[in-house]
Scaffold this motif. Structure first.
Motif, PDB file in Angstrom:
ATOM      1  N   SER A 209      22.430   1.423 -15.406  1.00 46.72           N
ATOM      2  CA  SER A 209      21.261   2.005 -14.745  1.00 46.72           C
ATOM      3  C   SER A 209      21.380   1.877 -13.227  1.00 46.72           C
ATOM      4  O   SER A 209      22.263   1.189 -12.707  1.00 46.72           O
ATOM      5  CB  SER A 209      19.978   1.339 -15.247  1.00 46.72           C
ATOM      6  N   LEU A 210      20.463   2.539 -12.530  1.00 44.45           N
ATOM      7  CA  LEU A 210      20.498   2.577 -11.059  1.00 44.45           C
ATOM      8  C   LEU A 210      19.087   2.441 -10.508  1.00 44.45           C
ATOM      9  O   LEU A 210      18.167   3.133 -10.948  1.00 44.45           O
ATOM     10  CB  LEU A 210      21.089   3.906 -10.578  1.00 44.45           C
ATOM     11  N   SER A 211      18.911   1.551  -9.542  1.00 45.06           N
ATOM     12  CA  SER A 211      17.677   1.484  -8.759  1.00 45.06           C
ATOM     13  C   SER A 211      18.012   1.795  -7.307  1.00 45.06           C
ATOM     14  O   SER A 211      19.086   1.433  -6.816  1.00 45.06           O
ATOM     15  CB  SER A 211      17.026   0.100  -8.855  1.00 45.06           C
ATOM     16  N   THR A 212      17.086   2.486  -6.630  1.00 46.67           N
ATOM     17  CA  THR A 212      17.346   2.916  -5.253  1.00 46.67           C
ATOM     18  C   THR A 212      16.307   2.325  -4.303  1.00 46.67           C
ATOM     19  O   THR A 212      15.136   2.159  -4.661  1.00 46.67           O
ATOM     20  CB  THR A 212      17.329   4.449  -5.140  1.00 46.67           C
ATOM     21  N   PHE A 237      10.274   2.299  -1.687  1.00 40.32           N
ATOM     22  CA  PHE A 237      10.200   2.743  -0.296  1.00 40.32           C
ATOM     23  C   PHE A 237       9.934   1.514   0.569  1.00 40.32           C
ATOM     24  O   PHE A 237       8.918   0.823   0.401  1.00 40.32           O
ATOM     25  CB  PHE A 237       9.091   3.786  -0.123  1.00 40.32           C
ATOM     26  N   ILE A 238      10.832   1.230   1.493  1.00 42.60           N
ATOM     27  CA  ILE A 238      10.726   0.045   2.339  1.00 42.60           C
ATOM     28  C   ILE A 238      10.455   0.516   3.765  1.00 42.60           C
ATOM     29  O   ILE A 238      11.376   0.876   4.506  1.00 42.60           O
ATOM     30  CB  ILE A 238      12.023  -0.792   2.257  1.00 42.60           C
ATOM     31  N   GLU A 438       3.502   8.340   7.305  1.00 44.61           N
ATOM     32  CA  GLU A 438       2.397   8.773   6.449  1.00 44.61           C
ATOM     33  C   GLU A 438       2.891   9.677   5.324  1.00 44.61           C
ATOM     34  O   GLU A 438       2.485   9.528   4.159  1.00 44.61           O
ATOM     35  CB  GLU A 438       1.343   9.498   7.287  1.00 44.61           C
ATOM     36  N   GLN A 439       3.780  10.596   5.647  1.00 43.26           N
ATOM     37  CA  GLN A 439       4.292  11.515   4.629  1.00 43.26           C
ATOM     38  C   GLN A 439       5.068  10.766   3.541  1.00 43.26           C
ATOM     39  O   GLN A 439       4.922  11.039   2.350  1.00 43.26           O
ATOM     40  CB  GLN A 439       5.196  12.576   5.280  1.00 43.26           C
ATOM     41  N   LYS A 440       5.885   9.811   3.954  1.00 45.91           N
ATOM     42  CA  LYS A 440       6.655   9.057   2.967  1.00 45.91           C
ATOM     43  C   LYS A 440       5.755   8.185   2.105  1.00 45.91           C
ATOM     44  O   LYS A 440       5.984   8.023   0.900  1.00 45.91           O
ATOM     45  CB  LYS A 440       7.727   8.215   3.662  1.00 45.91           C
ATOM     46  N   ARG A 441       4.735   7.599   2.685  1.00 43.00           N
ATOM     47  CA  ARG A 441       3.805   6.780   1.904  1.00 43.00           C
ATOM     48  C   ARG A 441       3.083   7.611   0.849  1.00 43.00           C
ATOM     49  O   ARG A 441       2.909   7.176  -0.293  1.00 43.00           O
ATOM     50  CB  ARG A 441       2.789   6.113   2.831  1.00 43.00           C
TER      51      ARG A 441
END
Length: 452
Positions: A209-212, A237-238, A438-441
């Motif tokens: 499996s893969l986590s990003t 998302f960091i 804001e867009q990424k959140r």
């Protein structure tokens, strides 16, 4: 002499004994069902429909990994690959410094039976540490500290090498996962999201499996989300590099407490129920059948999805199998596989009052959460394309739909309020960095709502 305590009555006639045995068997069956590694639940927002003029309704499906199962066995050995972006942009805002600190903290938590590979990638991929037992942890820490940022972003080459390092030591008795950390877009080598997703899906089918982890504000969130979905892992998302250590630790906790893998759910609605919208991250629709992939779950984790559907008009009466829900999964460590199924019915009636009284308030409130987050994501994507009027139209339409519910639910009121705040924010001339954040959140919240 003290009389011993008796659970059974002194005398039982044959009928009473049969009833008691049936009760005990029933309790045993319930206990066994609840003790399985995965639970499956399904519910309509209302199991009655107004026959004269049916309104749209919602079906909710929830899968939950058992909290107890993981405590009954020793943790499986981990076979991990850290694939770290070392392109030039990772120098900014101490991103690489934070990633290195988080990676070292992860190494410190590994056990003697675990294996770790470290791959860095910029314009090309480099094997920093071939897959090695954790007795090499001191070398691993030193190699992580030695990483430097420079060059482009050949994300595909990093992934290919990460999978290659794990393949030799992967087995059904290990948990095999790649952890991909990046702050940019794939701009060298394989850049096609579809091609990368196909590769990741193939590896997931083979057991890895893969986590990003998207770091900062410049990475391609659509790509990182798609890869985690194909890879049956998680997407994070960091927005602040200093939170990297906490988030990587959260992922490690999930990996070492893995209970069920490769969860796939199939929902088939009755022919009279027309699908309007599916609220899930990865799904396919074929007629009135929806297939959803939920990936892997750690102990106590859950995934939730909803379907909005429009019932056809028809006379009063019952629909016994309005929805048939089936789930399949694998048990990590070579424990085999399992399936679950559930069917639920609906009833068409003429009493609007009875319908109002029969509403499942919690499912209705969550449907508002799904609708609001989906609308914000669509609006964010429209705004990114320069379609400001389209973004407004999407938000206005869904706000209007939720107004009636907001009057009686503080949770729905909160969702409507957040939509209004976001819409007002689109009118303001924000600095580029604040706008990107804001867009990424907004997009990430829509992605993460599945686990609510």
């Amino acid at each position: 002499m003290k009389t011993p305590h008796r659970f059974f009555p002194h005398t039982l006639n044959p009928r009473s004994l049969a009833l008691l045995l049936a009760l005990l068997l029933g309790l045993l069956f319930v206990e066994t069902a609840l003790a399985g590694p995965l639970q499956l639940q399904a519910a309509f927002d209302n199991d009655t429909i107004y026959s004269e003029q049916p309104a749209p309704h919602y079906l909710e499906v929830l899968v939950t990994a058992s909290q107890q199962t993981n405590t009954l066995r020793k943790r499986l050995p981990l076979n991990l690959a850290l694939v770290i972006d070392t392109s030039g942009s990772m120098r900014d805002e101490n991103k690489l410094v934070s990633v290195k600190q988080a990676a070292i903290a992860l190494v410190n938590r590994l056990q003697p039976e675990d294996r770790l590979a470290i791959i860095s990638y910029n314009t090309e991929a480099k094997v920093v540490l071939p897959s090695s037992p954790v007795r090499m942890e001191q070398e691993a820490r030193w190699l992580i500290q030695s990483l430097r940022a420079d060059g482009g972003t050949n994300l595909g080459a990093g992934l290919i090498e990460g999978y290659h390092q794990l393949r030799e030591f992967a087995s059904p008795r290990t948990i095999n996962r790649v952890l991909l950390l990046s702050d940019g877009k794939a701009n060298v080598g394989i850049t096609s999201s579809a091609e990368l997703s196909r590769m990741v899906l193939q590896e997931a089918d083979a057991g890895t499996s893969l986590s990003t982890f998207g770091v900062g504000l410049d990475f391609n969130e659509d790509l990182m989300a798609a890869l985690s979905e194909s890879g049956r892992g998680m997407y994070y998302f960091i927005d602040r590099p200093e939170s990297m250590k906490t988030i990587l630790a959260r992922e490690f906790n999930s990996v070492e407490r893995l209970v069920v893998a490769d969860i796939q759910v199939t929902i088939t609605l009755a022919p009279d129920l027309r699908i309007e919208q599916v609220f899930a991250n990865t799904f396919a629709v074929n007629g009135n059948t929806i297939s959803v992939r939920f990936g892997d779950l750690a102990a106590g984790e859950r995934r939730r999805m909803q379907i909005r559907f429009q019932p056809s008009r028809r006379g009063p009466g019952a629909v016994n199998k309005a929805a048939v829900v089936q789930a399949s999964y694998r048990t990590p460590g070579g424990g085999g596989s399992g399936t679950l199924s559930r069917s639920i019915g609906l009833a068409y009636i003429k009493s609007q009052q009875a319908i109002a009284e029969n509403m499942d308030k919690e499912v209705v409130e969550r449907s508002a959460v799904f609708e609001a987050n989906f609308a914000r994501k669509e609006a964010a994507q429209a705004y990114d394309r320069g379609e400001k009027k389209q973004a407004d139209s999407i938000l206005n339409r869904v706000k209007k739909k939720l107004e009636g519910l907001a009057a009686s639910s503080s949770r729905v009121q909160q969702e409507v309020s957040e939509m209004e705040d976001y819409q007002k924010g689109l009118e303001e001339p924000l600095p580029a960095r604040e706008r990107a954040l804001e867009q990424k959140r907004v997009k990430y919240k829509s992605q993460a709502i599945e686990g609510c």
